[in-house]
Design a protein around this motif. Structure first.
Motif, PDB file in Angstrom:
ATOM      1  N   PRO A  74       0.841  -1.318  -0.017  1.00 10.77           N
ATOM      2  CA  PRO A  74      -0.029  -0.014   0.048  1.00 10.77           C
ATOM      3  C   PRO A  74       0.758   1.318  -0.028  1.00 10.77           C
ATOM      4  O   PRO A  74       2.047   1.240   0.585  1.00 10.77           O
ATOM      5  CB  PRO A  74      -0.949  -0.114   1.345  1.00 10.77           C
ATOM      6  CG  PRO A  74      -0.081  -0.962   1.963  1.00 10.77           C
ATOM      7  CD  PRO A  74       0.558  -2.046   1.276  1.00 10.77           C
ATOM      8  N   SER A  75       0.307   2.304  -0.539  1.00 13.42           N
ATOM      9  CA  SER A  75       1.001   3.716  -0.739  1.00 13.42           C
ATOM     10  C   SER A  75       1.465   4.212   0.707  1.00 13.42           C
ATOM     11  O   SER A  75       2.513   4.699   0.912  1.00 13.42           O
ATOM     12  CB  SER A  75       0.257   4.593  -1.594  1.00 13.42           C
ATOM     13  OG  SER A  75       0.305   4.255  -2.725  1.00 13.42           O
ATOM     14  N   THR A  76       0.658   3.792   1.592  1.00 13.91           N
ATOM     15  CA  THR A  76       0.958   4.568   2.977  1.00 13.91           C
ATOM     16  C   THR A  76       2.128   3.998   3.447  1.00 13.91           C
ATOM     17  O   THR A  76       2.924   4.506   4.312  1.00 13.91           O
ATOM     18  CB  THR A  76      -0.271   4.168   4.067  1.00 13.91           C
ATOM     19  OG1 THR A  76      -0.444   2.608   3.964  1.00 13.91           O
ATOM     20  CG2 THR A  76      -1.518   5.114   3.507  1.00 13.91           C
ATOM     21  N   TYR A  77       2.649   2.786   3.124  1.00 11.21           N
ATOM     22  CA  TYR A  77       3.728   2.007   3.824  1.00 11.21           C
ATOM     23  C   TYR A  77       4.960   2.826   3.376  1.00 11.21           C
ATOM     24  O   TYR A  77       5.878   3.029   4.348  1.00 11.21           O
ATOM     25  CB  TYR A  77       3.940   0.732   2.914  1.00 11.21           C
ATOM     26  CG  TYR A  77       5.163  -0.148   3.434  1.00 11.21           C
ATOM     27  CD1 TYR A  77       5.137  -1.184   4.515  1.00 11.21           C
ATOM     28  CD2 TYR A  77       6.406   0.091   3.032  1.00 11.21           C
ATOM     29  CE1 TYR A  77       6.094  -1.848   4.946  1.00 11.21           C
ATOM     30  CE2 TYR A  77       7.497  -0.586   3.318  1.00 11.21           C
ATOM     31  CZ  TYR A  77       7.642  -1.555   4.609  1.00 11.21           C
ATOM     32  OH  TYR A  77       8.466  -2.310   5.003  1.00 11.21           O
ATOM     33  N   PHE A  78       4.886   3.476   2.248  1.00 11.56           N
ATOM     34  CA  PHE A  78       6.407   4.159   2.056  1.00 11.56           C
ATOM     35  C   PHE A  78       6.227   5.681   2.566  1.00 11.56           C
ATOM     36  O   PHE A  78       7.343   6.278   2.411  1.00 11.56           O
ATOM     37  CB  PHE A  78       6.587   4.518   0.487  1.00 11.56           C
ATOM     38  CG  PHE A  78       6.843   3.092  -0.140  1.00 11.56           C
ATOM     39  CD1 PHE A  78       8.048   2.568  -0.202  1.00 11.56           C
ATOM     40  CD2 PHE A  78       5.840   2.412  -0.650  1.00 11.56           C
ATOM     41  CE1 PHE A  78       8.224   1.378  -0.873  1.00 11.56           C
ATOM     42  CE2 PHE A  78       5.995   1.298  -1.348  1.00 11.56           C
ATOM     43  CZ  PHE A  78       7.157   0.483  -1.562  1.00 11.56           C
ATOM     44  N   ILE A  79       5.212   6.009   3.264  1.00  7.45           N
ATOM     45  CA  ILE A  79       5.071   7.148   4.094  1.00  7.45           C
ATOM     46  C   ILE A  79       5.370   7.064   5.590  1.00  7.45           C
ATOM     47  O   ILE A  79       5.865   7.841   6.131  1.00  7.45           O
ATOM     48  CB  ILE A  79       3.787   7.885   3.862  1.00  7.45           C
ATOM     49  CG1 ILE A  79       3.398   8.244   2.374  1.00  7.45           C
ATOM     50  CG2 ILE A  79       3.503   9.346   4.591  1.00  7.45           C
ATOM     51  CD1 ILE A  79       4.211   9.060   1.692  1.00  7.45           C
ATOM     52  N   GLU A  80       4.826   5.894   6.051  1.00  8.71           N
ATOM     53  CA  GLU A  80       4.859   5.492   7.505  1.00  8.71           C
ATOM     54  C   GLU A  80       5.748   4.652   7.933  1.00  8.71           C
ATOM     55  O   GLU A  80       6.232   4.795   9.162  1.00  8.71           O
ATOM     56  CB  GLU A  80       3.503   5.028   7.860  1.00  8.71           C
ATOM     57  CG  GLU A  80       2.399   5.714   7.574  1.00  8.71           C
ATOM     58  CD  GLU A  80       0.894   5.038   7.651  1.00  8.71           C
ATOM     59  OE1 GLU A  80       1.066   3.571   7.951  1.00  8.71           O
ATOM     60  OE2 GLU A  80      -0.200   5.592   7.705  1.00  8.71           O
ATOM     61  N   LYS A  81       6.440   3.910   7.002  1.00  7.38           N
ATOM     62  CA  LYS A  81       7.708   2.935   7.536  1.00  7.38           C
ATOM     63  C   LYS A  81       9.013   3.170   6.961  1.00  7.38           C
ATOM     64  O   LYS A  81       8.905   3.648   5.714  1.00  7.38           O
ATOM     65  CB  LYS A  81       7.157   1.587   7.467  1.00  7.38           C
ATOM     66  CG  LYS A  81       5.761   1.129   8.060  1.00  7.38           C
ATOM     67  CD  LYS A  81       5.598  -0.356   8.021  1.00  7.38           C
ATOM     68  CE  LYS A  81       4.206  -0.805   8.642  1.00  7.38           C
ATOM     69  NZ  LYS A  81       3.931  -2.201   8.511  1.00  7.38           N
ATOM     70  N   PRO A  82       9.910   2.999   7.655  1.00  3.78           N
ATOM     71  CA  PRO A  82      11.346   3.055   7.256  1.00  3.78           C
ATOM     72  C   PRO A  82      11.688   1.901   5.978  1.00  3.78           C
ATOM     73  O   PRO A  82      10.996   0.723   5.885  1.00  3.78           O
ATOM     74  CB  PRO A  82      12.283   2.882   8.220  1.00  3.78           C
ATOM     75  CG  PRO A  82      11.668   2.183   9.070  1.00  3.78           C
ATOM     76  CD  PRO A  82       9.800   2.189   9.128  1.00  3.78           C
TER      77      PRO A  82
END
Length: 346
Positions: free
Chosen positions: A231-239
């Motif tokens: 999901p796109s949120t992964y690259f915003i929320e996780k290192p």
């Protein structure tokens, strides 16, 4: 109730077919004329014109068919009027989507010639692709809204829905929370670009390249041909690791464990010879360093450079294999071994 003119139905069908074929011929003729004008003027738009050929011809056909109810009905029936509106909306939507894709191709082709760096090109291509999808989604949503507005019953239902918009908004907001979060993350990825198409990344312990980016998810092509959907949120929320964030160049390392008596200078010369014969080497970085030691062996590291992550990986494998062969052949006694010392008493 509206009545048809006195013409029999089969004659009306022939007239309808004639108008359709006339619109098709007229659309193709207009397209051919525009294409000739652009080619004569040496315009770059001539290369993108095929993107809008089919929707353009379809629009001309639709406009031509507008003559049919005017000619063969005493007045337009509500059904004919609504059908005409829907077809017009679909035709314009198709044309607008074709124009957006043509603009995308034009931008990418123009900058492909001007921008020498593949890193800048990937950055531009990522932005263009994401914004293209954003615009297409907006166009489709507006088209659906306009089509629904042609139905009077839906309009009336819409008024009653607006009265309970507060409750509906809360319910929809809770249900679509993850979807909205991913959409917003997709916008953020398009603007800030922590990743781009073609970037080499490590996600969830997997090494791969960014293969596809949408507004809601990213597809990572793993080295063993698997596809990891994130999901796109992964690259915003996780290192995560991006090996090509600033540059495509990569350094590779090869570790070997050898005896303390091994002379390092022959190994350095052999490393130079190995990389000089390999086209994947970047022509700059190639050296041997002692990076560790234990009670049994010393650790040496071969540091090598390549233009991209794939070449760095393959070069590391090649250098490791050739250095081991070199040690086996030239210094077999210097490979790691265990020593036992026996002492005599007296």
């Amino acid at each position: 109730m509206e009545k048809l003119n006195v013409l029999p139905w089969h004659e009306q069908a022939l007239w309808l077919l004639g108008i359709f074929l006339g619109g098709l011929i007229l659309g193709l003729a207009f397209y051919w004329i525009i294409k000739k004008i652009l080619r004569v003027s040496h315009s770059e738009l001539s290369k993108d014109l095929p993107r809008v050929k089919n929707p353009f011809v379809f629009v001309v056909i639709v406009l031509s068919l507008q003559l049919w109810p005017e000619l063969y009905f005493e007045s337009k029936t509500p059904f004919i009027t609504q059908l005409s509106q829907i077809v017009n909306i679909l035709a314009v939507t198709w044309l607008l989507i074709g124009m957006v894709k043509g603009i995308r191709d034009s931008i990418v082709r123009r900058y492909k010639q001007d921008v020498g760096s593949s890193l800048k090109l990937r950055k531009l291509f990522t932005q263009v692709r994401l914004f293209e999808r954003i615009v297409i989604v907006i166009i489709v949503i507006l088209a659906i809204a306009l089509i629904l507005m042609t139905f009077d019953s839906i309009r009336r239902v819409g008024v009653s829905i607006l009265t309970s918009a507060g409750i509906a908004g809360v319910i929809i907001g809770l249900a679509a929370q993850r979807l909205i979060a991913n959409l917003l993350a997709g916008f953020q990825l398009a603007i800030t670009q922590p990743i781009r198409l073609g970037d080499v990344v490590i996600v969830e312990g997997e090494w791969g390249t960014i293969h596809e980016m949408t507004l809601t998810y990213v597809v990572v092509a793993i080295w063993d041909k698997r596809m990891l959907v994130v999901p796109s949120t992964y690259f915003i929320e996780k290192p995560f690791q991006n090996w090509t964030r600033k540059s495509g160049e990569m350094l590779g390392t090869v570790y070997l464990y050898v005896d303390y008596h091994l002379p390092l200078e022959p190994v350095r010369k052999e490393l130079k010879r190995i990389v000089n014969d390999n086209p994947m080497w970047d022509g700059e970085t190639a050296n041997i360093q002692v990076t560790g030691s234990t009670e049994k062996a010393m650790e040496i590291r071969a540091l090598i450079g390549a233009d991209n992550a794939n070449d760095a990986w393959n070069l590391r494998v090649h250098v490791r294999e050739k250095l081991i062969e070199f040690l086996q052949k030239e210094f077999p006694e210097m490979l790691p071994k265990s020593r036992v010392t026996l002492e005599k008493d007296g």
